[in-house]
Motif scaffolding. Structure first.
Motif, PDB file in Angstrom:
ATOM      1  N   ARG A 146      12.019  13.444  48.700  1.00 51.97           N
ATOM      2  CA  ARG A 146      10.920  13.993  49.503  1.00 51.97           C
ATOM      3  C   ARG A 146      10.467  12.999  50.556  1.00 51.97           C
ATOM      4  O   ARG A 146      10.656  11.784  50.433  1.00 51.97           O
ATOM      5  N   VAL A 147       9.857  13.568  51.589  1.00 51.53           N
ATOM      6  CA  VAL A 147       9.216  12.813  52.655  1.00 51.53           C
ATOM      7  C   VAL A 147       7.752  13.228  52.675  1.00 51.53           C
ATOM      8  O   VAL A 147       7.449  14.424  52.700  1.00 51.53           O
ATOM      9  N   THR A 148       6.853  12.267  52.642  1.00 50.93           N
ATOM     10  CA  THR A 148       5.419  12.556  52.677  1.00 50.93           C
ATOM     11  C   THR A 148       4.971  12.636  54.129  1.00 50.93           C
ATOM     12  O   THR A 148       5.219  11.717  54.920  1.00 50.93           O
ATOM     13  N   LEU A 149       4.302  13.762  54.476  1.00 50.08           N
ATOM     14  CA  LEU A 149       3.895  14.005  55.859  1.00 50.08           C
ATOM     15  C   LEU A 149       2.384  14.118  55.966  1.00 50.08           C
ATOM     16  O   LEU A 149       1.746  14.790  55.140  1.00 50.08           O
ATOM     17  N   ALA A 150       1.827  13.491  56.976  1.00 47.76           N
ATOM     18  CA  ALA A 150       0.420  13.711  57.306  1.00 47.76           C
ATOM     19  C   ALA A 150       0.292  15.082  57.958  1.00 47.76           C
ATOM     20  O   ALA A 150       1.112  15.458  58.803  1.00 47.76           O
ATOM     21  N   ASN A 151      -0.732  15.826  57.577  1.00 48.79           N
ATOM     22  CA  ASN A 151      -0.889  17.209  58.050  1.00 48.79           C
ATOM     23  C   ASN A 151      -2.358  17.478  58.386  1.00 48.79           C
ATOM     24  O   ASN A 151      -2.999  18.352  57.798  1.00 48.79           O
ATOM     25  N   PRO A 152      -2.921  16.725  59.341  1.00 54.83           N
ATOM     26  CA  PRO A 152      -4.362  16.850  59.606  1.00 54.83           C
ATOM     27  C   PRO A 152      -4.779  18.206  60.147  1.00 54.83           C
ATOM     28  O   PRO A 152      -5.882  18.678  59.863  1.00 54.83           O
ATOM     29  N   ASP A 153      -3.911  18.867  60.918  1.00 51.60           N
ATOM     30  CA  ASP A 153      -4.281  20.166  61.504  1.00 51.60           C
ATOM     31  C   ASP A 153      -3.724  21.350  60.712  1.00 51.60           C
ATOM     32  O   ASP A 153      -3.892  22.503  61.117  1.00 51.60           O
ATOM     33  N   GLY A 154      -3.036  21.089  59.596  1.00 55.91           N
ATOM     34  CA  GLY A 154      -2.549  22.173  58.750  1.00 55.91           C
ATOM     35  C   GLY A 154      -1.362  22.924  59.302  1.00 55.91           C
ATOM     36  O   GLY A 154      -1.059  24.027  58.838  1.00 55.91           O
ATOM     37  N   ALA A 155      -0.640  22.348  60.275  1.00 51.47           N
ATOM     38  CA  ALA A 155       0.496  23.057  60.884  1.00 51.47           C
ATOM     39  C   ALA A 155       1.674  23.177  59.918  1.00 51.47           C
ATOM     40  O   ALA A 155       2.415  24.158  59.961  1.00 51.47           O
ATOM     41  N   TRP A 156       1.862  22.177  59.067  1.00 48.41           N
ATOM     42  CA  TRP A 156       2.967  22.209  58.101  1.00 48.41           C
ATOM     43  C   TRP A 156       2.483  22.939  56.856  1.00 48.41           C
ATOM     44  O   TRP A 156       1.781  22.375  56.016  1.00 48.41           O
ATOM     45  N   ARG A 157       2.864  24.192  56.740  1.00 47.61           N
ATOM     46  CA  ARG A 157       2.382  25.037  55.647  1.00 47.61           C
ATOM     47  C   ARG A 157       3.375  25.050  54.489  1.00 47.61           C
ATOM     48  O   ARG A 157       4.592  25.161  54.714  1.00 47.61           O
ATOM     49  N   PRO A 158       2.881  24.933  53.267  1.00 48.74           N
ATOM     50  CA  PRO A 158       3.782  25.004  52.108  1.00 48.74           C
ATOM     51  C   PRO A 158       4.580  26.305  52.116  1.00 48.74           C
ATOM     52  O   PRO A 158       4.049  27.382  52.430  1.00 48.74           O
ATOM     53  N   GLY A 159       5.861  26.198  51.790  1.00 45.97           N
ATOM     54  CA  GLY A 159       6.763  27.343  51.824  1.00 45.97           C
ATOM     55  C   GLY A 159       7.602  27.413  53.075  1.00 45.97           C
ATOM     56  O   GLY A 159       8.546  28.210  53.148  1.00 45.97           O
ATOM     57  N   LEU A 160       7.289  26.585  54.085  1.00 44.03           N
ATOM     58  CA  LEU A 160       8.045  26.588  55.342  1.00 44.03           C
ATOM     59  C   LEU A 160       9.394  25.896  55.141  1.00 44.03           C
ATOM     60  O   LEU A 160       9.468  24.787  54.621  1.00 44.03           O
ATOM     61  N   PHE A 161      10.480  26.566  55.564  1.00 41.23           N
ATOM     62  CA  PHE A 161      11.816  25.960  55.483  1.00 41.23           C
ATOM     63  C   PHE A 161      11.997  24.994  56.653  1.00 41.23           C
ATOM     64  O   PHE A 161      11.647  25.315  57.797  1.00 41.23           O
ATOM     65  N   VAL A 162      12.558  23.828  56.359  1.00 44.64           N
ATOM     66  CA  VAL A 162      12.721  22.787  57.367  1.00 44.64           C
ATOM     67  C   VAL A 162      14.107  22.152  57.221  1.00 44.64           C
ATOM     68  O   VAL A 162      14.830  22.397  56.250  1.00 44.64           O
ATOM     69  N   ASN A 163      14.453  21.354  58.200  1.00 48.76           N
ATOM     70  CA  ASN A 163      15.635  20.493  58.140  1.00 48.76           C
ATOM     71  C   ASN A 163      15.161  19.047  58.091  1.00 48.76           C
ATOM     72  O   ASN A 163      14.319  18.645  58.901  1.00 48.76           O
ATOM     73  N   VAL A 164      15.698  18.297  57.171  1.00 47.52           N
ATOM     74  CA  VAL A 164      15.348  16.880  57.047  1.00 47.52           C
ATOM     75  C   VAL A 164      16.535  16.068  57.533  1.00 47.52           C
ATOM     76  O   VAL A 164      17.614  16.102  56.932  1.00 47.52           O
ATOM     77  N   ARG A 165      16.328  15.371  58.640  1.00 42.79           N
ATOM     78  CA  ARG A 165      17.399  14.560  59.230  1.00 42.79           C
ATOM     79  C   ARG A 165      17.175  13.100  58.829  1.00 42.79           C
ATOM     80  O   ARG A 165      16.200  12.475  59.251  1.00 42.79           O
ATOM     81  N   VAL A 166      18.079  12.583  58.015  1.00 38.55           N
ATOM     82  CA  VAL A 166      17.944  11.238  57.467  1.00 38.55           C
ATOM     83  C   VAL A 166      18.854  10.285  58.231  1.00 38.55           C
ATOM     84  O   VAL A 166      20.024  10.591  58.492  1.00 38.55           O
ATOM     85  N   SER A 167      18.318   9.121  58.605  1.00 35.70           N
ATOM     86  CA  SER A 167      19.109   8.106  59.301  1.00 35.70           C
ATOM     87  C   SER A 167      19.887   7.291  58.284  1.00 35.70           C
ATOM     88  O   SER A 167      19.326   6.807  57.295  1.00 35.70           O
TER      89      SER A 167
END
Length: 416
Positions: free
Chosen positions: A315-336
């Motif tokens: 997992r990656v922990t994300l700051a979400n002050p404005d609530g844009a990242w909603r639980p249940g949203l599918f995403v792509n995680v690009r790892v270096s």
């Protein structure tokens, strides 16, 4: 004789008239330049160079912009002045070497931060009297969630009150027996018994208080047989399973609160990729459907593989002050995975799709030229150019989509 004379005169008259008509036609022939005008009127296309100066002037009198045809003949070149470039918001960047992180993408999903998610349950069985919040409502720490009436709460409070009275009575008895013992009026045995009774009363009071204090925390005393469920921290009510009149127990999931100012982007890592995914590695979380992206770091990689997926959870922990990242949203995680130097790279926003292929707009002496390129690795908004561009070339970065639009208009005009 007279008849022959008349015939000869008629022949001479016809001959004179024919010569006169021929002389008039030759004398009245329009100049060559005006003949070209007539030729243009018949709808046919004539070479403007063959006509004189007047022919060219008449050809431009139709209001069409003929110099654009000359530009089309020279290739995919767009001529813009410095003022036009500034007005369109086009910014030039220089292609050149850059260190890019090699990345690989894994599918993931936004979820609650389980360290900041609480399942609020009743502490004792009872009946719901009132519910103070709605689903999705934001609450602060200590806000009232619900009021529950419980017989057990009433019994606990009665036990506490009785223990307090026993302590008070035992304290009075102890003090009296102590004075009598000091004055040698009563036996020491009575004094010691009074002291023991006081200690037992104090122990019973402590036990009663502990039972009552079990309702503290999310539950606060409301007096009588009622107690209140209150929010343990600031958050959002993401689940609510209470309505007035409902009978609840300690196993009832009353509310779920989550602090959505921080969320987790959870993804699965296959065994062959575990060596490349480490805690602390840079990672970018992207939501293509919402055109959102944020940079972070891998915060956790599981030590066990799932029985069904045979992969580890990370997992990656994300700051979400404005609530844009909603639980249940599918995403792509690009790892270096690692960093390497590439000879030529440009910003990703400089790349546009022209005729189904990636291309950049190169700034030259004549203007901007659409040039097809082959792309490689991408990292941090930069993309590697494998072919089609050289280091030092100036290309349109921000605002390149304006040039793509103008190129489309130019191609459409040439098609007609």
């Amino acid at each position: 004789m007279i008849k022959r004379t008349h015939i000869a005169g008629a022949v001479i008259l016809v001959s004179v008239l024919g010569v006169s008509a021929f002389t008039w036609q030759v004398g009245e022939r329009p100049p060559a330049n005006h003949t070209d005008d007539a030729a243009h009127q018949d709808g046919e296309h004539h070479d403007a160079k063959a006509a004189g100066g007047h022919g060219e002037a008449e050809a431009h009198a139709d209001g069409e912009h003929h110099p654009a045809e000359a530009g089309a003949e020279e290739g995919e070149v767009l001529r813009l002045s410095a003022e036009q470039i500034a007005a369109a918001g086009i910014q030039l960047v220089t292609a050149g070497p850059r260190a890019l992180d090699e990345t690989f993408s894994l599918p993931g999903e936004i979820g609650f931060d389980e360290d900041r998610t609480a399942h609020v349950v009743p502490r004792t069985p009872g009946v719901v009297e009132s519910v103070a919040v709605e689903l999705g409502q934001r609450v602060a720490k200590g806000d009232l969630l619900a009021v529950i009436a419980s017989q057990q709460v009433s019994e606990l409070r009665s036990e506490l009150a009785a223990a307090q009275r026993r302590v008070a009575l035992a304290t009075t008895t102890f003090e009296r027996e102590r004075e009598l013992w000091r004055e040698k009026i009563s036996a020491e045995q009575d004094y010691l018994q009074a002291r023991q009774d006081l200690e037992e009363a104090r122990i019973a009071l402590a036990n009663a208080r502990q039972k009552t204090d079990a309702l503290s925390g999310v539950s606060v005393s409301a007096g009588g047989n009622r107690y209140e469920l209150r929010a343990p921290f600031d958050g959002v009510v993401v689940e609510k399973h209470l309505v007035p009149g409902e009978v609840v127990s300690e196993a009832t999931a009353a509310f779920t609160l989550s602090d959505l100012s921080r969320v987790w982007a959870t993804f699965s890592v296959a065994p062959q990729d575990l060596a490349r995914v480490r805690v602390g590695k840079p990672a970018r979380v992207e939501a293509p459907d919402l055109d959102m992206r944020v940079d972070g770091h891998v915060a956790y990689v599981g030590n066990l593989l799932g029985e069904q997926t045979r992969s580890a959870v990370a997992r990656v922990t994300l700051a979400n002050p404005d609530g844009a990242w909603r639980p249940g949203l599918f995403v792509n995680v690009r790892v270096s995975s690692r960093s390497r130097q590439v000879p030529v790279a440009v910003p990703e926003l400089a790349v546009q799709t022209v005729e189904g292929k990636p291309a950049v707009f190169v700034r030259g002496a004549e203007g901007f030229e659409a040039r097809a390129v082959d792309l490689g690795a991408r990292s941090d908004g930069q993309v590697e150019v494998l072919a089609g561009l050289a280091a030092g070339d100036r290309v349109a970065g921000e605002g390149s989509f304006v040039l793509k639009s103008e190129l489309g208009k130019s191609s459409a005009s040439h098609a007609h």
